[in-house]
Enzyme design. Structure first.
Site, short mmCIF file in Angstrom:
data_model
loop_
_atom_site.label_atom_id
_atom_site.label_comp_id
_atom_site.label_asym_id
_atom_site.label_seq_id
_atom_site.Cartn_x
_atom_site.Cartn_y
_atom_site.Cartn_z
CG HIS A 86 -0.25 -0.01 2.54
ND1 HIS A 86 0.26 1.10 3.15
CD2 HIS A 86 -0.01 -1.05 3.40
CE1 HIS A 86 0.78 0.79 4.31
NE2 HIS A 86 0.64 -0.52 4.50
CB CYS B 28 1.95 -3.42 5.35
SG CYS B 28 0.36 -4.02 5.96
#
Length: 142
Positions: free
Chosen positions: A25, A41
């Protein structure tokens, strides 16, 4: 839960992986890109994730490689970034410190990255970065 907007740590786009709770992301904190600063992440610069987002089909295979050593030229400066191994990170969690040791093949990797500029390497800085594994880039040439 953080609503959409400038405070959202996911930025404007997120690519969901086959692992629960892990994403590729954007971010509202570009300083953390490429660092072990998240809960797992993979962060990208907002403009980069916005560029690739429409071109990545659902089901695209993703391989994640744990690379504790990163070396890069930025202009005329060679930078070395060394992170603790997972074992060392676990030692810090349980004991408050880790057993320092140079990453395998560090010298060879730095020499290859330096190329014709080997004579400008700062070996004291290389050794310190390799042993301390601070997780941020340091210049290792003069």
């Amino acid at each position: 839960m953080v609503p959409p907007g400038p405070e959202n740590p996911l930025g404007t786009r997120a690519l969901y992986l086959g692992w629960p709770a892990y994403l590729i992301h954007g971010t509202n904190n570009p300083y953390g890109i490429g660092r072990r600063a998240s809960a797992g992440c993979i962060r990208m610069y907002p403009e980069d994730v916005e560029e690739i987002y429409p071109d990545v089909p659902i089901g695209t295979a993703v391989k994640v490689k744990d690379e504790p050593v990163k070396i890069a030229w930025v202009g005329d400066a060679l930078y070395l970034e060394v992170h603790p191994t997972q074992t060392q990170a676990d030692q810090v969690e349980t004991q408050g410190y880790f057993e320092p040791r140079l990453p395998e093949n560090l010298i060879d990797r730095v020499m290859r990255a330096a190329g014709t500029e080997k004579g400008r390497l700062n070996w004291q800085a290389i050794d310190k970065a390799g042993m301390e594994r601070r997780g941020y880039p340091v210049q290792v040439n003069v």
